[in-house]
Design a protein around this motif. Sequence first.
Motif, mmCIF file in Angstrom:
data_model
loop_
_atom_site.group_PDB
_atom_site.id
_atom_site.type_symbol
_atom_site.label_atom_id
_atom_site.label_comp_id
_atom_site.label_asym_id
_atom_site.label_seq_id
_atom_site.Cartn_x
_atom_site.Cartn_y
_atom_site.Cartn_z
ATOM 1 N N CYS A 67 41.762 39.338 10.012
ATOM 2 C CA CYS A 67 40.887 40.435 10.418
ATOM 3 C C CYS A 67 39.833 40.697 9.354
ATOM 4 O O CYS A 67 38.707 41.059 9.669
ATOM 5 C CB CYS A 67 41.702 41.692 10.697
ATOM 6 S SG CYS A 67 42.702 41.529 12.187
ATOM 7 N N LYS A 68 40.206 40.505 8.072
ATOM 8 C CA LYS A 68 39.207 40.678 7.022
ATOM 9 C C LYS A 68 38.085 39.664 7.191
ATOM 10 O O LYS A 68 36.914 39.994 7.090
ATOM 11 C CB LYS A 68 39.856 40.499 5.649
ATOM 12 C CG LYS A 68 40.534 41.763 5.158
ATOM 13 C CD LYS A 68 41.119 41.539 3.789
ATOM 14 C CE LYS A 68 41.934 42.754 3.353
ATOM 15 N NZ LYS A 68 42.676 42.488 2.109
ATOM 16 N N LYS A 103 44.316 46.298 12.777
ATOM 17 C CA LYS A 103 43.638 45.810 13.977
ATOM 18 C C LYS A 103 44.568 45.069 14.913
ATOM 19 O O LYS A 103 44.656 45.396 16.085
ATOM 20 C CB LYS A 103 42.484 44.891 13.578
ATOM 21 C CG LYS A 103 41.220 45.661 13.296
ATOM 22 C CD LYS A 103 40.056 44.705 13.245
ATOM 23 C CE LYS A 103 38.739 45.470 13.169
ATOM 24 N NZ LYS A 103 37.609 44.546 13.087
ATOM 25 N N ARG A 118 35.964 40.571 9.990
ATOM 26 C CA ARG A 118 35.096 41.692 9.683
ATOM 27 C C ARG A 118 33.890 41.210 8.872
ATOM 28 O O ARG A 118 32.772 41.635 9.104
ATOM 29 C CB ARG A 118 35.870 42.754 8.906
ATOM 30 C CG ARG A 118 35.180 44.085 8.925
ATOM 31 C CD ARG A 118 36.076 45.184 8.439
ATOM 32 N NE ARG A 118 36.411 45.012 7.041
ATOM 33 C CZ ARG A 118 36.931 45.970 6.289
ATOM 34 N NH1 ARG A 118 37.210 47.143 6.823
ATOM 35 N NH2 ARG A 118 37.213 45.774 5.033
#
Length: 72
Positions: free
Chosen positions: A32-33, A15, A36
């Motif tokens: 980003c995890k 990302k 998410r």
Amino acid sequence: MKNNEKEVDIKKCKKCGCELASDTRGNLCLNCKKKRVNFWGLVGKGTLAVASVVLFLGRVVLFVVTRGKKGL
Ligand SMILES: [Zn+2]
């Protein structure tokens, strides 16, 4: 765009493109995890809200329809 630079064995986040530690699982960095997870949490909450609104509207429609059939 050229990708002919030295092929280094560095994983990059899918990302944001930041470098990942070689032991990172998947294609996303921790940030980003987390994002998410937050995103899906929000989606879950949104789905619940939409579902309750739909249920409510369904009841109103049913109410109106049954009243209409009774001729009130
Ligand atoms: Zn990232």
